[in-house]
Design a protein around this motif. Structure first.
Motif, PDB file in Angstrom:
ATOM      1  N   VAL A 102       3.398  -0.607   2.572  1.00 30.21           N
ATOM      2  CA  VAL A 102       4.019   0.701   2.325  1.00 30.21           C
ATOM      3  C   VAL A 102       3.429   1.333   1.069  1.00 30.21           C
ATOM      4  O   VAL A 102       3.200   2.544   1.018  1.00 30.21           O
ATOM      5  CB  VAL A 102       5.547   0.553   2.188  1.00 30.21           C
ATOM      6  N   GLU A 103       3.145   0.517   0.060  1.00 27.20           N
ATOM      7  CA  GLU A 103       2.563   1.028  -1.187  1.00 27.20           C
ATOM      8  C   GLU A 103       1.200   1.663  -0.929  1.00 27.20           C
ATOM      9  O   GLU A 103       0.875   2.717  -1.498  1.00 27.20           O
ATOM     10  CB  GLU A 103       2.423  -0.113  -2.200  1.00 27.20           C
ATOM     11  N   GLN A 104       0.399   1.054  -0.058  1.00 31.43           N
ATOM     12  CA  GLN A 104      -0.904   1.621   0.265  1.00 31.43           C
ATOM     13  C   GLN A 104      -0.772   2.947   1.010  1.00 31.43           C
ATOM     14  O   GLN A 104      -1.510   3.896   0.742  1.00 31.43           O
ATOM     15  CB  GLN A 104      -1.711   0.621   1.108  1.00 31.43           C
ATOM     16  N   LEU A 137       7.434   3.689  15.680  1.00 35.78           N
ATOM     17  CA  LEU A 137       8.486   4.017  16.635  1.00 35.78           C
ATOM     18  C   LEU A 137       8.982   5.444  16.506  1.00 35.78           C
ATOM     19  O   LEU A 137       9.829   5.874  17.288  1.00 35.78           O
ATOM     20  CB  LEU A 137       9.658   3.041  16.449  1.00 35.78           C
ATOM     21  N   TRP A 138       8.457   6.182  15.549  1.00 36.95           N
ATOM     22  CA  TRP A 138       8.912   7.563  15.346  1.00 36.95           C
ATOM     23  C   TRP A 138       8.698   8.405  16.596  1.00 36.95           C
ATOM     24  O   TRP A 138       9.487   9.298  16.895  1.00 36.95           O
ATOM     25  CB  TRP A 138       8.166   8.178  14.161  1.00 36.95           C
ATOM     26  N   PHE A 139       7.654   8.102  17.374  1.00 36.91           N
ATOM     27  CA  PHE A 139       7.393   8.857  18.597  1.00 36.91           C
ATOM     28  C   PHE A 139       8.520   8.659  19.607  1.00 36.91           C
ATOM     29  O   PHE A 139       8.807   9.553  20.395  1.00 36.91           O
ATOM     30  CB  PHE A 139       6.054   8.430  19.201  1.00 36.91           C
ATOM     31  N   THR A 193      12.211   4.596   7.525  1.00 39.95           N
ATOM     32  CA  THR A 193      13.001   3.469   7.030  1.00 39.95           C
ATOM     33  C   THR A 193      12.157   2.229   6.781  1.00 39.95           C
ATOM     34  O   THR A 193      12.567   1.348   6.027  1.00 39.95           O
ATOM     35  CB  THR A 193      14.114   3.127   8.024  1.00 39.95           C
ATOM     36  N   SER A 194      10.984   2.154   7.423  1.00 40.11           N
ATOM     37  CA  SER A 194      10.126   0.983   7.285  1.00 40.11           C
ATOM     38  C   SER A 194       8.752   1.294   7.845  1.00 40.11           C
ATOM     39  O   SER A 194       8.527   2.370   8.423  1.00 40.11           O
ATOM     40  CB  SER A 194      10.728  -0.210   8.044  1.00 40.11           C
TER      41      SER A 194
END
Length: 202
Positions: A33-35, A59-61, A52-53
């Motif tokens: 996530v930092e990258q 899974l946003w699609f 959220t992760s």
């Protein structure tokens, strides 16, 4: 959208694009996530305002497609057969894909490549799809005035529609173009409608 909403959407898409690039370049598990946040010049804390992760990025699609289907179902005539209404909802997702901008099309194809390379993500996608099916069952049952926990027909209506979507999306080879995918999906929808006796979903 207002100015604030457009700015938020621009940031969301920038995060998504950066993540997909990193996932495909260096591997999903190796990307942090930092990258991703660093590639968009935001803090990890800001990242979590949008997703959220790391899994949620992929899974946003599903979130987007489910929203389209539920909104379409809600807009259909109350006396329309449930399966017909649900097929209109599936076609709304198809139309959304067909009307995609070049950037949106590229995101879609990158996601397919990512899922082809990551079996664990396929499992997450299937689980998220099951959640969408449960939400659709509740919507269909509400239209029919029945209890979703007791009415098998509502579940069967959604299962048939979901199978049609799955066949349409998955049958093209992994390197299929978006027009090939949408053509196959439209053909599968028509095949499903022809295969069922009118009135079966009453």
């Amino acid at each position: 959208m207002g100015l604030r909403e457009r700015k938020k959407e621009k940031t969301r898409l920038a995060i998504l694009d950066a993540a997909l690039e990193l996932f495909l370049e260096q591997g999903y598990e190796s990307t942090t996530v930092e990258q991703i946040a660093g590639a968009v010049d935001i803090s990890p804390r800001t990242f979590f305002r949008y997703f959220t992760s790391k899994d949620h990025l992929v899974l946003w699609f599903h979130d987007h497609g489910e929203e389209i289907m539920l909104e379409t179902l809600d807009s259909r005539p109350e006396d329309e057969p449930a399966f017909t209404s649900l097929m209109h909802a599936v076609r709304a997702v198809l139309h959304d894909i067909e009307s995609s901008t070049p950037d949106e099309t590229e995101r879609f194809l990158k996601l397919r490549r990512l899922l082809d390379d990551q079996p664990r993500l396929v499992g997450l996608s299937v689980a998220r799809g099951a959640t969408t099916e449960r939400n659709l069952v509740e919507a269909v049952a509400a239209r029919r005035g029945v209890n979703p926990d007791e009415d098998q027909l509502s579940h069967l209506i959604v299962a048939f529609a979901s199978c049609a979507m799955r066949v349409g999306f998955e049958c093209p080879r992994h390197d299929a173009t978006v027009p090939e995918i949408t053509r196959r999906m439209a053909e599968t929808i028509e095949l499903a409608e022809r295969s069922l006796r009118p009135g079966w979903d009453r």
